[in-house]
Design an enzyme around this catalytic site. Structure first.
Site, PDB file in Angstrom:
ATOM      1  N   GLU A 277      25.646 -53.768  15.979  1.00 22.09           N
ATOM      2  CA  GLU A 277      24.699 -53.075  16.978  1.00 22.09           C
ATOM      3  C   GLU A 277      23.236 -53.834  16.937  1.00 22.09           C
ATOM      4  OE1 GLU A 277      24.584 -49.012  16.349  1.00 22.09           O
ATOM      5  OE2 GLU A 277      26.553 -48.842  17.200  1.00 22.09           O
ATOM      6  N   PRO A 278      23.386 -55.427  16.931  1.00 21.06           N
ATOM      7  CA  PRO A 278      21.945 -55.910  16.510  1.00 21.06           C
ATOM      8  C   PRO A 278      20.991 -55.831  17.744  1.00 21.06           C
ATOM      9  CG  PRO A 278      23.481 -57.715  16.811  1.00 21.06           C
ATOM     10  CD  PRO A 278      24.220 -56.250  17.156  1.00 21.06           C
ATOM     11  N   ARG A 280      16.888 -56.502  17.039  1.00 26.07           N
ATOM     12  CA  ARG A 280      15.719 -57.138  16.768  1.00 26.07           C
ATOM     13  C   ARG A 280      16.020 -58.495  16.458  1.00 26.07           C
ATOM     14  NH1 ARG A 280      11.137 -54.613  14.472  1.00 26.07           N
ATOM     15  NH2 ARG A 280      12.569 -52.979  14.036  1.00 26.07           N
ATOM     16  N   ARG A 317       3.678 -51.535  18.723  1.00 27.69           N
ATOM     17  CA  ARG A 317       4.210 -51.607  17.342  1.00 27.69           C
ATOM     18  C   ARG A 317       3.142 -51.551  16.092  1.00 27.69           C
ATOM     19  NH1 ARG A 317       6.934 -55.175  14.973  1.00 27.69           N
ATOM     20  NH2 ARG A 317       8.268 -53.644  14.137  1.00 27.69           N
ATOM     21  N   TYR A 321       3.415 -48.467  13.975  1.00 28.60           N
ATOM     22  CA  TYR A 321       4.112 -48.892  12.355  1.00 28.60           C
ATOM     23  C   TYR A 321       3.095 -49.613  11.738  1.00 28.60           C
ATOM     24  CZ  TYR A 321       8.178 -48.131  15.900  1.00 28.60           C
ATOM     25  OH  TYR A 321       8.870 -47.569  16.668  1.00 28.60           O
ATOM     26  N   CYS A 347      -8.702 -46.644  25.253  1.00 28.49           N
ATOM     27  CA  CYS A 347      -9.909 -45.642  24.381  1.00 28.49           C
ATOM     28  C   CYS A 347      -9.417 -44.996  23.560  1.00 28.49           C
ATOM     29  CB  CYS A 347     -10.684 -44.840  25.491  1.00 28.49           C
ATOM     30  SG  CYS A 347     -11.174 -45.744  27.017  1.00 28.49           S
ATOM     31  N   GLU A 348      -8.949 -45.675  22.347  1.00 27.29           N
ATOM     32  CA  GLU A 348      -8.401 -44.831  21.150  1.00 27.29           C
ATOM     33  C   GLU A 348      -8.758 -46.078  20.127  1.00 27.29           C
ATOM     34  OE1 GLU A 348      -4.978 -43.264  20.164  1.00 27.29           O
ATOM     35  OE2 GLU A 348      -4.573 -42.866  22.524  1.00 27.29           O
TER      36      GLU A 348
END
Ligand code: LLP
Length: 424
Positions: A277-278, A280, A317, A321, A347-348
C-alpha cells in the site's frame, strides 16, 4: 529520481516551465509529473517482480494523492487502490481502478461504508477490531455476501519517524494484537458474512530504516505459519506502505530494490499473494507546490520574512509535523544565499514553512517551488481563512492540464445555505 529540473535557467516539470503554468493557472498551484508517478510505480513493481514475487498487488494509498487524474495515471499501469473511506473507494472506481484491486482499510468504517464496499465488490476489507468484524459479518449476512477480510495486526514495533505518523505500536489505535488475530481469524472462518483471507500490517510512514519493517514482517510471517498450522487458510499477506522518500538533507530511504530483497527474504517459501500500500514513495517526489513571493519583509532587528501566497491551508505538513520541504526558486537569481523565514498569509504563527532557511535571493513577485509535495499536500489542504482550495495541474511531456481548478469565490460561497430565519 524526478522530473523537476532547470531548463534554460527555469525550473520545469518535464518539458513545461512552472512559470508558464503559474501564468496560466495562478498561484498557489500543485503541479504533478506523470513521468515521475509512472516511474516510481514501475520501479517498485519491477523491484518486487525482479526478486521473484509473483503478481504482487500494488494498491496506491489514495490518501496520499486522491486526485482522479493521478489515480487514473497509476490505474492504467495496473495499480490498485488502498482506501480508507467510501469517498476514496468512489474515487478509485471513478478513476477506472477495478474493484478487485481495491482494499478498504481504516479503524472506523461505518455500516453504510461497509455495505457500499461489499456492493462494489472490493477485493478485501482490512478488519481493525473485533466489533468491526462483527459489524462486517452482520452487513455481509444482510446482503447475502461473504466479505473477504484480512486482519490488520498491530505488530508493536517502533518504526522511527514522526510520532504523529507512527502506527505500529500497541499504544496506537490501529489493528488487533497478535493474540486477538489468532482468535478472531478462527472465529471469522465460522461466520456466514465474512471469509478470512489473510493478514495485513502497516507500521508507519516515512520510514527510512528497513530494520523495523523487517522485524514486523517476520512477526507477520510467524502469524501466517501459526494460523496455517491451526488448519486455517491464509492466502494473502498485505505488508502496507510506509517506505520513506528523500526530502532533501533528510535521512536517505532504502532503495526499492533493497526493500524488495528484504521482502523476498522474509516471505521465502511462504507461497502467498502479497499486497503493498505505498503512497508517499510513489507520489511525493512527483509533485511540487508553486507559490509566489508577495513581500520580502526585513525587520531592522534582523529577521527576514519571505511572505508567500501559499499558506498552511495549502501545504499543512510543516505546521503539522515540522516537515522539511526543499524550497527552490523557479527562476534562480544570482547572489549569495541568505536566511529567510518563509511564511504564508494565514493568521497563525504556525503558518511558517521554515525559519532561517538559506535561500538564493528572492524578490517580491518571484516564484518558488516546494519540492516533494505530491503526497499529503493537496490531499490535506483546506479552505482555512476562506482561501479557495488550491488547484492541481498534471503535466505529461510538453503538455499540461488543470485537473482540479481553483474554485471561484462565488463557488466557494454558493456551497453554504442561509438558515431560513436569517433572511437573505
Ligand atoms: N496503508 C495504511 C494503512 C496507511 O495508514 C498509510 C498511511 C499508507 C498505507 C500509506 O503510507 P505511505 O506509503 O504513504 O507512507 N499525512 C502524513 C502521512 C500519514 C500517513 C497515514 N497512513 C504526512 O504528511 O507525512
Amino acid at each position: 529520481m524526478n522530473h523537476f529540473e532547470l531548463q534554460g535557467g527555469e525550473l520545469h516539470c518535464e518539458d513545461v516551465s512552472l512559470a508558464q503554468i503559474a501564468a496560466a493557472v495562478g498561484t498557489p498551484v500543485y503541479v504533478y509529473s506523470s513521468a515521475t508517478l509512472e516511474r516510481h510505480f514501475t520501479v517498485l513493481r519491477e523491484a518486487l517482480v525482479g526478486v521473484g514475487l509473483k503478481d504482487p498487488l500494488i494498491a496506491f494509498a489514495v490518501k496520499a494523492n486522491p486526485n482522479l487524474a493521478v489515480l487514473r495515471t497509476l490505474g492504467r499501469l495496473g495499480a490498485g487502490a488502498d482506501t480508507v473511506s467510501e469517498g476514496e473507494i468512489r474515487r478509485a472506481l471513478a478513476a477506472g481502478i477495478p474493484a478487485e484491486r481495491i482494499v478498504f482499510s481504516g479503524v472506523g468504517k461505518t455500516e453504510d461504508e461497509i455495505a457500499f464496499a461489499l456492493e462494489a465488490g472490493v477485493a478485501e476489507i482490512n478488519v481493525e477490531s473485533e466489533p468491526e468484524l462483527l459489524l462486517i459479518d452482520q452487513v455481509g449476512r444482510r446482503l447475502g455476501r461473504r466479505a473477504e477480510v484480512a486482519f490488520r495486526v498491530n505488530p508493536d514495533v517502533e518504526a522511527g519517524g514522526h510520532a504523529k505518523i507512527a502506527t505500529g505500536k500497541a499504544e496506537n489505535k490501529f489493528g488487533v494484537s497478535f493474540q486477538e488475530a489468532a482468535r478472531l481469524y478462527a472465529n471469522a472462518s465460522n461466520m456466514a458474512g465474512v471469509r478470512p483471507v489473510g493478514v495485513a500490517c502497516h507500521i508507519g510512514s516515512q520510514i527510512t530504516d528497513l530494520a523495523p519493517m523487517r522485524a514486523a514482517f517476520l512477526k507477520m510471517r510467524g502469524l501466517v505459519e501459526q494460523l496455517r498450522a491451526e488448519g486455517l487458510s491464509v492466502e494473502r499477506l498485505d505488508l502496507g506502505g510506509g517506505l520513506g522518500v528523500p526530502y532533501f538533507n533528510q535521512p536517505e530511504p532504502p532503495a526499492p530494490a533493497q526493500y524488495a530483497a528484504m521482502i523476498a527474504e522474509v516471505t521465502a517459501g511462504l507461497d502467498i499473494q502479497l499486497a503493498f500500500e505505498p503512497g508517499r514513495m510513489i507520489a511525493a517526489n512527483a509533485g511540487v507546490l508553486v507559490a509566489r513571493a508577495l513581500h520580502v519583509h526585513e525587520r531592522p532587528e534582523g529577521r527576514r520574512f519571505l511572505v508567500l501566497d501559499a499558506a498552511m491551508n495549502d501545504l499543512l505538513r510543516p505546521a503539522m509535523y515540522d516537515a522539511y520541504h526543499d524550497i527552490r526558486p523557479v527562476t534562480p537569481r544570482d547572489g549569495a544565499p541568505g536566511p529567510y523565514d518563509v511564511v504564508g498569509p494565514v493568521c497563525e504563527t504556525g503558518d511558517t514553512f521554515t525559519r532561517d532557511r538559506a535561500l538564493a535571493p528572492v524578490e517580491a513577485g518571484d516564484l518558488v517551488a516546494f519540492m516533494t509535495a505530491g503526497a499529503y499536500g493537496a490531499s490535506m489542504a483546506s479552505e482555512y481563512n476562506s482561501r479557495p482550495l488550491v488547484p492541481e495541474v498534471l503535466v505529461r511531456g510538453d503538455e499540461f492540464a488543470v485537473v482540479r481548478p481553483r474554485p471561484s469565490y462565488d463557488e466557494m460561497l454558493a456551497r453554504e445555505l442561509a438558515a431560513p430565519w436569517l433572511g437573505d
